[in-house]
Design an enzyme around this catalytic site. Structure first.
Site, PDB file in Angstrom:
ATOM      1  N   GLY A 519       1.127  -1.443   0.088  1.00  0.00           N
ATOM      2  CA  GLY A 519       0.286   0.046  -0.394  1.00  0.00           C
ATOM      3  C   GLY A 519       1.232   1.826  -0.210  1.00  0.00           C
ATOM      4  N   GLY A 522       2.991   1.296   2.728  1.00  0.00           N
ATOM      5  CA  GLY A 522       3.750   0.149   3.497  1.00  0.00           C
ATOM      6  C   GLY A 522       2.839  -0.885   3.284  1.00  0.00           C
ATOM      7  N   PRO A 523       3.401  -2.244   3.244  1.00  0.00           N
ATOM      8  CG  PRO A 523       5.613  -3.663   4.296  1.00  0.00           C
ATOM      9  CD  PRO A 523       4.825  -2.827   4.638  1.00  0.00           C
ATOM     10  CE  LYS A 538      -3.336   0.801   5.681  1.00  0.00           C
ATOM     11  NZ  LYS A 538      -5.213   1.067   5.524  1.00  0.00           N
ATOM     12  CG  ASP A 635      -9.320   6.515  -2.232  1.00  0.00           C
ATOM     13  OD1 ASP A 635      -8.846   5.954  -3.569  1.00  0.00           O
ATOM     14  OD2 ASP A 635      -7.798   6.067  -1.810  1.00  0.00           O
TER      15      ASP A 635
END
Ligand code: NAG
Ligand code: NAG
Ligand code: NAG
Ligand code: NAG
Ligand code: NAG
Ligand code: NAG
Ligand code: NAG
Ligand code: NAG
Ligand code: NAG
Length: 827
Positions: A519, A522-523, A538, A635
């Site tokens: 993302g 971060g991952p 996350k 979003d």
């Protein structure tokens, strides 16, 4: 017992004077193949109860084919064939084709003006059809045998009783037949001079446990409520009486309401008037007029969800709204000034802890059952256990109160549209945290779970609770300290903390094999806790400063939300400079990995897609309107929709979400965040966001789900529109079906697909105020009423760069390829 209440003084229904003269009657009750019924001719039922023919309402120059009472001189029309396609003159004739279809045609030109054919009936072949007007007012087409067979009359190939106008006659069924797919509801006339479909309808909502509702356009105006075995929960006036009896049937084949005459020589009808009033009328022979009989006195408390969630409307109180026991106004200031729209919330929030139980609420109208589940054979004790074992279950009750009580009805969402009745209401059991439980009715409440069982649960759990409490204490401590250093606006978090070492263990030290995606912040890793629960972690990149704000925002927003179409946040971890969010794991990953992938997309048939569209709509409705906060997601996109093992959609990623005050309509931001292709034009252009900008994104999502292509990146060979433009063009050409993804061809349900595209286009209209709210979207998707015509869609053409076709979904705020953008608006 005085049960009848006849208000003889009130003549309510406008008298319809029939244009057609009654002098020249076609004395028959049938019409056979190729026979013709002319303008001045009529059919009369065998006992001369009903008559079918052409009529013209008073003050109207239009003509209609209809059925009216023969014995009642005022010519009360009960059914209209061509209500929405009026005849402009009298050069018309009715005939029955050899295929068994009634046709109303222009006698001069032969043009068909109306026909009885519906989507399905063309499949039936009738060899020797005949149409007959029966004494109950039903006009039927059946196959004529040598003898008239009762079965032919009971199971006709077509019947007017399947197509209600504004009147429910004795013997008509209102409801849904799952075998034929027919949904019978009635819709008021536009005005007393115009039988065209008006705004008001009465139907049975079968989304959860069936309930009777009345709607204006797409909005529910009044909920008669669910059937409790004796009567409708919201209609205590409907009771046994000497004129008619009634029944409500629920089984796998059909769900319907029906009433029958006790004395067949009486005339009564239920009619939805053009002003939206539902009236039960009885014909009084001596005075030759229709009078009101057992008609509900609609009061202020019948206004749908007047008091908001978790509140009851009590007409005997002033003010009428009060919070249910254990609940308090969500917004005390608004509540004080009689703005009840935000309703009430729990005094003590639920945590899904073991000591939770149920408080009993009596004499109420059961809440809206749209988001409910039911089983007609379970007992109340089984029902309580089932509700208790599912943390999203908020309340339960019996479906049938007669006898000892039976059946189980569970609620999974906020409790809406409750009212308090004096002595005739229903009983509801609402889930409560231990501190709010009432001990008074322990005999009834506790018997089923039993004290012994409870202790067994408590012992192992107690140690866990202790751990959580300690963690929470440390967390609060930590959080406080932090607040002193930073802006003090944050609210306290009410969320379990996970230790870093637990997460290291669960994710195999954040190994590459466990990585689900990347993302923007971060991952994201897959993990397995010691109790075998699968999680998604996350991990906020340490270097990301910009992400900190989004992180907190996400934690605060989502920790308060609970809905089956939102991804569930299980906890967080703030330790050693690490910030992580722990979610429930979604085995099927993101919707994007299905619909934009050639092979995977075949796995998503149309019913599944429709289910997904519906789920997203419900999740969004919850965010916009039903949750304690009003939340704009900002979003919404395909990769932010995750799928659980049963392909239920869950909206994820609240990093961009903003909470709104109840009365706030829109807000403005200098920092436009979102994803090209999904952003509403007013948001992308001027930074104005509102629930309607989310609706726009939802519209894009719907079109993408139907079409299997990305809005952005969709370039048509002939014209370089994006997907919205292409859909708009096809819609206007009447060829929307071309939009449907190739892999769907077999499973597609044409009317659902067309409806979805239509709703999608309504959502992406250029002007935010033209776009429907999510409540309307859900109504529109779930009914087959007429839809408004969409206006031109709005586009925001970002920098026209084609997205790369591959896109990885993630629990992350964005994926590499389909980038969530952040831009400063130079204002
Ligand atoms: C219907 O009957 C009336 C009275 O008999 C007559 O004046 C009228 O022309 C007839 N209309 C049609 C369309 O046959
Ligand atoms: C016909 O319209 C006029 C004027 O609008 C009205 O006064 C009259 O009551 C109407 N007649 C009927 C029968 O509705
Ligand atoms: C029937 O067709 C004729 C000729 O086109 C037209 O004048 C008349 O209005 C039509 N009648 C109806 C009821 O449509
Ligand atoms: C047509 O029939 C099928 C199956 O019999 C049913 O599923 C569908 O809903 C029906 N459609 C309409 C419009 O009645
Ligand atoms: C209603 O009354 C009619 C006539 O007495 C009877 O045949 C019918 O079974 C009754 N229906 C119900 C649901 O009680
Ligand atoms: C039915 O109603 C009619 C007229 O009101 C009455 O004469 C008759 O006796 C009634 N029949 C029964 C069985 O109650
Ligand atoms: C309802 O519950 C009963 C008893 O628990 C069970 O046997 C039955 O299968 C359930 N029916 C449905 C439709 O879930
Ligand atoms: C709780 O109920 C919901 C709604 O029926 C269902 O989707 C979910 O699977 C249930 N959860 C458990 C743990 O049974
Ligand atoms: C409700 O319960 C009563 C008594 O047990 C039973 O006779 C009746 O059939 C039930 N009704 C429904 C609709 O299940």
């Amino acid at each position: 017992m005085e049960e009848t209440k006849v208000t003889t003084t009130k003549l309510i229904f406008a008298i319809l004077v029939l244009y057609a003269s009654i002098t020249c009657t076609h004395a028959a009750d049938t019409i056979s193949a190729n026979q013709i019924l002319k303008y001045n001719e009529t059919l009369v039922s065998p006992q001369k109860t009903f008559e079918l023919g052409f009529f013209s309402p008073p003050n109207s120059t239009n003509h209609y084919l209809g059925i009216w009472y023969k014995k009642i001189s005022t010519g009360t029309v009960v059914w209209v064939a061509n209500r929405n396609t009026p005849l402009t003159d009298t050069t018309v004739e009715l005939t029955l084709t050899f295929q068994g279809v009634l046709i109303l045609r222009n006698a001069t030109t032969g043009n068909v003006l109306w026909s009885s054919v519906n989507v399905n009936s063309s499949a039936t072949t009738v060899r020797n059809p005949i149409a007959q007007l029966l004494d109950n007012g039903n006009f039927i087409i059946y196959e004529q045998g040598d003898v008239i067979n009762q079965d032919d009359l009971d199971d006709p190939t077509w019947q007017s009783f399947d197509f209600l106008t504004d009147t429910l006659l004795p013997g008509m069924k209102k409801g849904r037949n799952f075998v034929t797919g027919i949904e019978r509801h009635y819709t008021a006339w536009k005005s007393k001079d115009d039988p065209a479909s008006g705004e008001f309808s009465a139907s049975i909502d079968t989304r959860g446990y069936p309930q009777l509702i009345q709607t204006k356009g797409q909005e529910i105006t009044y909920r008669v409520g669910p059937w409790n075995g004796l009567r409708f929960s919201g209609a205590p006036h409907l009771k046994p009486n000497p004129i008619y009896n009634f029944t409500f049937v629920i089984n796998e084949r059909e769900i319907y309401y029906q009433y029958s005459l006790i004395n067949a020589s009486v005339f009564t009808r239920l009619v939805l008037q053009p002003d939206g009033h539902l009236e039960r009328l009885l014909w009084v022979d001596s005075t030759q007029e229709w009078v009101l009989y057992l008609t509900p006195e609609i009061d202020r408390c019948d206004q749908y969800t007047l008091c908001g969630p978790y509140a009851a409307c009590n007409i005997a109180q002033s003010p009428v709204c009060e919070c249910l026991k254990g609940f308090e106004p969500t917004s005390p200031d608004q509540w004080k000034v009689a703005d009840w729209s935000r309703g009430c919330r729990r005094r003590t929030p639920l945590d899904c802890e073991p000591g939770e139980g149920f408080n009993k609420y009596t004499n109420i109208k059961l809440p809206d059952t749209q988001w409910s589940w039911y089983n007609l054979t379970m007992t109340l004790a089984e029902c309580e256990n089932m509700c208790k074992s599912n943390c999203s279950c908020v309340a339960y009750t019996n479906t049938n109160i007669s006898g000892a009580g039976s059946g189980c009805l569970l609620w999974f969402d906020e409790l809406l549209d409750v009212r308090a009745f004096g002595g005739t209401g229903d009983t509801l059991y609402i889930r409560m945290p231990p501190s709010e439980l009432e001990s008074t009715d322990s005999t009834e409440n506790r018997k089923s779970s039993g004290p012994r069982k409870r202790i067994q649960v408590i012992v192992p759990v107690a140690s866990m609770v202790l751990v959580i409490l300690i963690s929470l204490f440390l967390f609060y401590h930590f959080n406080r300290k932090k607040q002193h250093q930073q802006d003090a606006s944050d609210e306290d978090l009410e969320l379990p903390l996970f230790s870093l070492s637990t997460l290291h263990k669960a994710t195999n030290n954040f190994s590459m094999d466990n990585k689900l995606g990347e993302g923007g912040f971060g991952p994201v890793y897959k993990g397995l806790l010691e109790n075998k629960l699968e999680i998604a972690v996350k991990r906020l990149a340490k270097t990301s400063t910009q992400g900190l704000r989004e992180f907190k925002n996400e934690v605060i927003s989502i920790s308060k939300l609970q809905h089956r179409n939102l991804v569930k946040l299980l906890g967080c971890c703030i330790e050693g400079g690490e910030k992580m969010l722990i979610y429930e794991y979604m085995p099927n990953k993101g919707l994007d990995s299905f619909i934009f992938d050639k092979t995977q997309s075949k796995l998503l048939d149309w019913p599944t897609r429709y289910h997904i569209i519906d789920g997203i709509a419900r999740g969004l409705l919850y965010l916009h309107q039903d949750s304690r906060l009003r939340i704009i997601h900002r979003d919404l996109k395909v990769s932010n929709i995750l799928l659980d093992a049963d392909m239920n959609p869950k909206i994820s990623d609240f990093g961009m979400a903003r909470t709104f005050k109840a009365n706030q309509i829109e807000a403005n931001t200098n920092r436009v965040v979102g994803t090209y292709g999904y952003m509403a034009p007013e948001y992308a252009g001027q930074g104005i966001f509102s629930i309607k900008s989310d609706v726009y994104s939802f519209g894009v999502l719907v079109l993408e789900i139907v079409c299997g292509e990305k809005n952005r990146g969709f370039l048509h060979k002939e014209h370089s529109n994006n997907l919205i433009g292409h859909a708009w063009r096809l819609h206007n050409e009447g060829s929307s079906l071309q939009l449907v993804s190739k892999c769907l061809e077999e499973s597609v349900n044409v009317s659902q697909v067309l409806r979805s595209i239509h709703v999608g286009l309504l959502c992406v209209q250029r002007q935010p105020e033209d776009r429907p709210a999510m409540t309307s979207v859900i109504m529109m998707l779930g009914s087959d009423g007429q839809l408004p015509t969409p206006k031109k869609p709005g586009f925001y053409i970002g920098k026209a760069k084609k997205d790369s076709p591959e896109s990885s979904s993630s629990y992350g705020t964005c994926s590499k390829n389909e980038l969530t953008i952040t831009m400063l608006n130079g204002r």
